[in-house]
Scaffold this active site. Structure first.
Site, PDB file in Angstrom:
ATOM      1  CB  SER A  57      -0.841  -0.036   1.348  1.00 53.57           C
ATOM      2  OG  SER A  57      -1.342   1.173   1.269  1.00 53.57           O
ATOM      3  CE1 TYR A 102      -3.673  -2.678   5.588  1.00 58.71           C
ATOM      4  CE2 TYR A 102      -3.269  -0.419   5.129  1.00 58.71           C
ATOM      5  CZ  TYR A 102      -3.638  -1.721   4.698  1.00 58.71           C
ATOM      6  OH  TYR A 102      -4.107  -1.808   3.505  1.00 58.71           O
ATOM      7  CE  LYS A 126      -1.074  -3.721   3.315  1.00 60.33           C
ATOM      8  NZ  LYS A 126      -1.545  -4.889   2.278  1.00 60.33           N
TER       9      LYS A 126
HETATM   10  N1  NAP Z   1      -8.728  -0.866  -1.375  1.00 61.16           N
HETATM   11  C1  NAP Z   1      -7.886  -0.081  -1.255  1.00 61.16           C
HETATM   12  O1  NAP Z   1      -7.904   1.165  -1.382  1.00 61.16           O
HETATM   13  C2  NAP Z   1      -6.463  -0.628  -0.816  1.00 61.16           C
HETATM   14  C3  NAP Z   1      -5.422   0.498  -0.863  1.00 61.16           C
HETATM   15  C4  NAP Z   1      -4.104  -0.133  -0.717  1.00 61.16           C
HETATM   16  C5  NAP Z   1      -3.850  -1.442  -0.531  1.00 61.16           C
HETATM   17  N2  NAP Z   1      -4.809  -2.410  -0.670  1.00 61.16           N
HETATM   18  C6  NAP Z   1      -4.538  -3.815  -0.200  1.00 61.16           C
HETATM   19  O2  NAP Z   1      -4.940  -4.405  -1.176  1.00 61.16           O
HETATM   20  C7  NAP Z   1      -5.279  -5.793  -0.837  1.00 61.16           C
HETATM   21  C8  NAP Z   1      -6.706  -6.301  -0.974  1.00 61.16           C
HETATM   22  O3  NAP Z   1      -7.518  -5.287  -0.457  1.00 61.16           O
HETATM   23  P1  NAP Z   1      -9.010  -5.042  -1.075  1.00 61.16           P
HETATM   24  O4  NAP Z   1      -9.425  -3.469  -1.103  1.00 61.16           O
HETATM   25  O5  NAP Z   1      -9.209  -5.974  -2.189  1.00 61.16           O
HETATM   26  O6  NAP Z   1      -9.859  -5.822   0.054  1.00 61.16           O
HETATM   27  P2  NAP Z   1     -11.286  -6.615   0.257  1.00 61.16           P
HETATM   28  O7  NAP Z   1     -12.172  -5.823  -1.113  1.00 61.16           O
HETATM   29  O8  NAP Z   1     -11.772  -6.348   1.469  1.00 61.16           O
HETATM   30  O9  NAP Z   1     -10.876  -8.071  -0.121  1.00 61.16           O
HETATM   31  C9  NAP Z   1     -10.116  -8.765   0.690  1.00 61.16           C
HETATM   32  C10 NAP Z   1      -9.903 -10.112   0.438  1.00 61.16           C
HETATM   33  O10 NAP Z   1      -9.127 -10.832   1.258  1.00 61.16           O
HETATM   34  C11 NAP Z   1      -9.758 -11.971   1.724  1.00 61.16           C
HETATM   35  N3  NAP Z   1      -9.329 -12.090   3.324  1.00 61.16           N
HETATM   36  C12 NAP Z   1      -9.201 -10.964   4.185  1.00 61.16           C
HETATM   37  N4  NAP Z   1      -8.705 -11.509   5.310  1.00 61.16           N
HETATM   38  C13 NAP Z   1      -8.255 -12.884   4.870  1.00 61.16           C
HETATM   39  C14 NAP Z   1      -7.521 -13.793   5.639  1.00 61.16           C
HETATM   40  N5  NAP Z   1      -7.001 -13.654   6.859  1.00 61.16           N
HETATM   41  N6  NAP Z   1      -7.140 -14.881   5.169  1.00 61.16           N
HETATM   42  C15 NAP Z   1      -7.280 -15.085   3.631  1.00 61.16           C
HETATM   43  N7  NAP Z   1      -8.185 -14.122   3.081  1.00 61.16           N
HETATM   44  C16 NAP Z   1      -8.392 -12.946   3.691  1.00 61.16           C
HETATM   45  C17 NAP Z   1     -11.234 -11.785   1.486  1.00 61.16           C
HETATM   46  O11 NAP Z   1     -12.047 -12.856   1.356  1.00 61.16           O
HETATM   47  P3  NAP Z   1     -12.723 -13.498   3.037  1.00 61.16           P
HETATM   48  O12 NAP Z   1     -13.301 -12.591   3.668  1.00 61.16           O
HETATM   49  O13 NAP Z   1     -13.446 -14.827   2.428  1.00 61.16           O
HETATM   50  O14 NAP Z   1     -11.409 -14.081   3.736  1.00 61.16           O
HETATM   51  C18 NAP Z   1     -11.270 -11.156   0.222  1.00 61.16           C
HETATM   52  O15 NAP Z   1     -11.055 -12.083  -0.720  1.00 61.16           O
HETATM   53  C19 NAP Z   1      -5.069  -5.554   0.703  1.00 61.16           C
HETATM   54  O16 NAP Z   1      -3.872  -6.290   0.747  1.00 61.16           O
HETATM   55  C20 NAP Z   1      -5.121  -4.287   1.095  1.00 61.16           C
HETATM   56  O17 NAP Z   1      -4.357  -3.963   1.916  1.00 61.16           O
HETATM   57  C21 NAP Z   1      -6.054  -2.037  -0.671  1.00 61.16           C
END
Ligand code: NAP
Length: 258
Positions: A147, A160, A164
């Site tokens: 991130s 968090y 990262k």
């Molecule tokens: N969205 C943003 O703005 C943003 C920005 C920077 C970085 N990121 C990073 O991008 C990545 C994905 O984020 P996202 O926004 O796509 O999140 P999301 O929409 O909430 O999706 C999260 C995914 O991870 C799974 N998950 C969560 N905890 C888990 C665990 N302990 N073990 C296995 N699976 C798990 C969830 O499924 P289940 O609930 O079924 O486990 C889901 O498939 C993360 O690393 C986040 O830090 C996101």
């Protein structure tokens, strides 16, 4: 995205049931890969499978229920991938957790440990098993979804962000340790319009976008395109690096709003 950059490759995507992980799995399928999506909830994985089937592609789709914070789940997922698909060319460490919002000094040990266990140690454990099962002998690419939070200070999600930042350093460290067989790179997304981040972007989207040089928030496709690049031969001489995808958020001059 068109092309078959990942033809016949096998890719494991943690957190592949929705958001950025599902977007990456879709792009990998479109690029010709077999995809294994892993997350905690079977129903989410089943829904993701239906979405993946709507993407044109002839690769296989496998779902594995796994918690990235449990090393034995990583070992089992890698073993299942090897027995069903026979190889593991690409690992995307995407799933993460953020159980605490607030200043660092208010953080309790259980939530501190959970964040490190999932975001930081999880990345290490999944990479270890992929390395042992396939990459150490046959090569491969690891793509870590970190991130921009790992590069900046935020008033609410400092711990968090510390995990990262650790991911970015571990990306460099593992690139050194796993070369020349495996390449290890990271993506540092800014705000991406997923369900996870909806509470942050939805109420303030016009304000947030007005400040960005590229005048829009990110999409899962923005991240997925970069993830295809980092998994493919197009990035063959690149390891230990981080692609920042943030619409320009981290190049804003200090004290200038737009
Ligand atoms: N969205 C943003 O703005 C943003 C920005 C920077 C970085 N990121 C990073 O991008 C990545 C994905 O984020 P996202 O926004 O796509 O999140 P999301 O929409 O909430 O999706 C999260 C995914 O991870 C799974 N998950 C969560 N905890 C888990 C665990 N302990 N073990 C296995 N699976 C798990 C969830 O499924 P289940 O609930 O079924 O486990 C889901 O498939 C993360 O690393 C986040 O830090 C996101």
């Amino acid at each position: 995205m068109n092309g078959r950059q990942l033809d016949g490759r096998v890719a494991v995507v943690t957190g592949g049931s929705r958001g950025i992980g599902l977007g990456i799995a879709k792009a990998y399928r479109e690029a010709g890969a077999h995809v294994v999506i892993a997350s905690r909830k079977a129903e989410g994985l089943a829904a993701a499978r239906e979405e993946l089937l709507r993407i044109k592609g002839d690769g296989e789709i496998h779902e594995v229920v796994a918690n990235v914070g449990e090393p034995e789940d990583a070992e089992a997922c890698v073993a299942e991938t090897m027995s069903s698909l026979g190889r593991l060319d690409v690992l995307v460490n995407n799933a993460a957790t953020n159980p605490y919002m607030g200043d660092l000094l208010g953080l309790d040990l259980p939530r501190a440990e959970k964040t490190v266990r999932v975001n930081q140690y999880g990345m290490l454990a999944w990479t270890r098993y992929a390395w042992q099962a396939w990459m150490s002998e046959h090569g491969g690419a690891v793509v870590n979804i970190a991130s921009v939070g790992g590069l900046i200070v935020d008033p609410h999600i400092g711990w968090y962000n510390a995990t990262k930042a650790a991911m970015l350093h571990m990306t460099r460290q593992l690139a050194y340790e796993l070369g020349p067989m495996a390449r290890v790179n990271a993506i540092a997304p800014g705000l991406i319009k997923t369900e996870l981040a909806r509470a942050v972007w939805e109420p303030r989207e016009p304000v947030l976008t007005a400040r960005l040089p590229l005048r829009r928030l990110g999409t899962v496709e923005d991240v997925a395109h970069a993830a295809v690049f980092l998994a493919s031969e197009a990035s063959a001489w690149m390891t230990g690096q981080t692609l920042v995808l943030d619409g320009g958020a981290t190049v804003l001059p200090i004290g200038v709003d737009a």
